[in-house]
Design an enzyme around this catalytic site. Structure first.
Site, short mmCIF file in Angstrom:
data_model
loop_
_atom_site.label_atom_id
_atom_site.label_comp_id
_atom_site.label_asym_id
_atom_site.label_seq_id
_atom_site.Cartn_x
_atom_site.Cartn_y
_atom_site.Cartn_z
N LYS A 185 -2.66 -4.28 -9.88
CA LYS A 185 -3.73 -4.36 -8.88
C LYS A 185 -4.74 -5.48 -9.20
O LYS A 185 -4.75 -6.01 -10.30
CB LYS A 185 -4.44 -3.00 -8.79
CG LYS A 185 -3.54 -1.88 -8.27
CD LYS A 185 -2.98 -2.19 -6.91
CE LYS A 185 -2.19 -1.05 -6.29
NZ LYS A 185 -0.89 -0.78 -6.92
C1 LIG Z 1 -0.96 1.90 -0.72
C2 LIG Z 1 -0.93 2.60 -2.04
N1 LIG Z 1 -1.51 3.80 -2.15
C3 LIG Z 1 -1.53 4.49 -3.31
C4 LIG Z 1 -0.95 3.98 -4.45
C5 LIG Z 1 -0.95 4.78 -5.71
O1 LIG Z 1 -1.68 4.13 -6.72
P1 LIG Z 1 -1.53 4.60 -8.24
O2 LIG Z 1 -0.35 3.91 -8.80
O3 LIG Z 1 -2.82 4.16 -8.89
O4 LIG Z 1 -1.39 6.08 -8.22
C6 LIG Z 1 -0.35 2.71 -4.39
C7 LIG Z 1 0.28 2.15 -5.58
O5 LIG Z 1 0.69 1.04 -5.65
C8 LIG Z 1 -0.32 2.01 -3.16
O6 LIG Z 1 0.27 0.81 -3.06
#
Ligand SMILES: Cc1ncc(COP(=O)(O)O)c(C=O)c1O
Length: 367
Positions: free
Chosen positions: A164
């Site tokens: 990210k």
């Molecule tokens: C659109 C979206 N929502 C939620 C998430 C979940 O994030 P995390 O990996 O921090 O749980 C991601 C992960 O890439 C994502 O791309």
């Protein structure tokens, strides 16, 4: 002299509290609750709204599975909606097409870092439908009203996963305006301890006793992550600038090739976070299949990818039998994500584009 078990000024969440307060100041939200992932943030955001069995939660199909899974964990039904062909994000119209009497919430995804106009969406929804924002891609983006994503007053969920724009390797946060909900989220992320467990340590006058008041989760952030996050956040403007230069160089090079590639709407605007650089191919101008192109690029050490295989086509959700997502269907096999990061150079972009051009032309010759 009394002996304290609290290491002075270092441990027990002080860095986490500092990161939360710096993030809150950056996005203009009075409450920030860090958690161990955006997945947890989305789950807890719906949980505190009382979402449960029988409820429908509208989400785009063009997203990562965490967006929809959050509803499923709670026994609710994710209902997939379509997106706009240019922004690749939900609109008031695509959401409205899926609203029923059982709709309790909508989870908006700021896909790629494009900030959805949540004010317009809010105004179009029934008053009792809750809006949650999945801003996993959108730290640093700005809404149409010029305010940072996170400052809408809805519950906004961020990711600090390794890839990210601001990364703590793993991690997430919820930004919100409601202090009561924020306090409950602090309890839920920490095994359901009645109060912020760290504050028991920080304030020597309060004896530590763990009052477990509800079924919580082990979903807390750590000071180790916060220490990284604070540095990353302070560098976000600088890193965002590099991403813009990289994106603009791609545009220049790809425009010069004339291979019929279009970018996601708004991706060169100040308001876009440019987490993903998504392009769409004009099928009339290319003969090579998108997936073959991807494999060939990967063989040349180029980390191009696809965001996403739509959720309604995933085995977990396909049995649900979703119909009528024509734009998502048309994007599904036509989009590709080009590599972009704050560590890339213009020469890296040239390498990607040269290979793209070579593969597309070679394939044309073969036909
Ligand atoms: C659109 C979206 N929502 C939620 C998430 C979940 O994030 P995390 O990996 O921090 O749980 C991601 C992960 O890439 C994502 O791309």
């Amino acid at each position: 002299m009394p002996v304290s078990c609290v290491p002075a000024g270092s441990a027990w969440g002080r860095k986490t509290l500092a990161f939360e307060s710096e993030l809150g100041a950056f996005i203009g939200a009075p409450e920030v609750v860090t958690v161990n992932s955006c997945t947890s943030a989305l789950f807890l955001a719906l949980l505190v709204e009382g979402i449960g069995p029988g409820d429908e939660v509208i989400v785009p199909s063009l997203t990562w599975c965490a967006t929809a899974n959050a509803a499923l964990y709670l026994g609710a039904t994710p209902v997939f909606c379509d997106v706009d062909p240019y922004s690749m994000c939900v609109t008031p119209q695509t959401v409205a097409a899926k609203v029923t009497g059982r709709t309790r919430a909508v989870v908006v995804v700021h896909y790629g870092g494009y900030a959805v106009d949540v004010e317009a969406l809010r105004a179009s929804l029934p008053a009792d439908v809750i809006l949650v924002e999945d801003a996993a891609h959108a730290l640093g983006a700005m809404y149409a009203n010029g305010r940072p994503v996170g400052a809408s007053g809805h519950t906004v969920c961020f990711s600090f996963y390794a890839n990210k724009n601001v990364s703590t390797a793993e991690g997430g946060a919820l930004a919100l305006f409601d202090s009561g909900k924020a306090e409950r989220l602090r309890c839920l992320r920490m095994n359901g301890l009645e109060s912020h467990a760290w504050s028991r340590y920080i304030r020597p006058s309060v004896a530590f006793s763990a009052d477990v008041t509800e079924l919580g989760y082990k979903a807390n952030f750590t000071d180790l992550q916060a220490a990284i996050g604070r540095v990353q956040l302070s560098r976000l403007p600088e890193m965002a600038h590099v991403r813009l230069i990289i994106a603009e160089h791609y545009r220049e090079c790809l425009d010069a090739l004339g291979i019929g590639v279009t970018f996601q709407q708004g991706v060169f605007d100040k308001s876009h976070a440019r987490h993903l650089l998504v392009i769409r191919f004009d099928s009339a101008k290319t003969t090579i299949r998108r997936d073959d192109l991807l494999l060939a690029l990967r063989a040349r050490n180029i980390g191009a990818s696809v965001h996403y295989r739509p959720l309604h086509r995933q085995p977990l959700y396909s049995a649900q039998g979703v119909s009528c997502l024509p734009v998502t269907e048309s994007l599904a096999d036509a989009i590709m994500t080009l590599p972009i990061s704050a560590r890339m150079t213009l020469a890296d972009v040239d390498y990607v584009v040269e290979n793209l051009a070579c593969l597309l032309n070679h394939e044309k010759v073969l036909q």
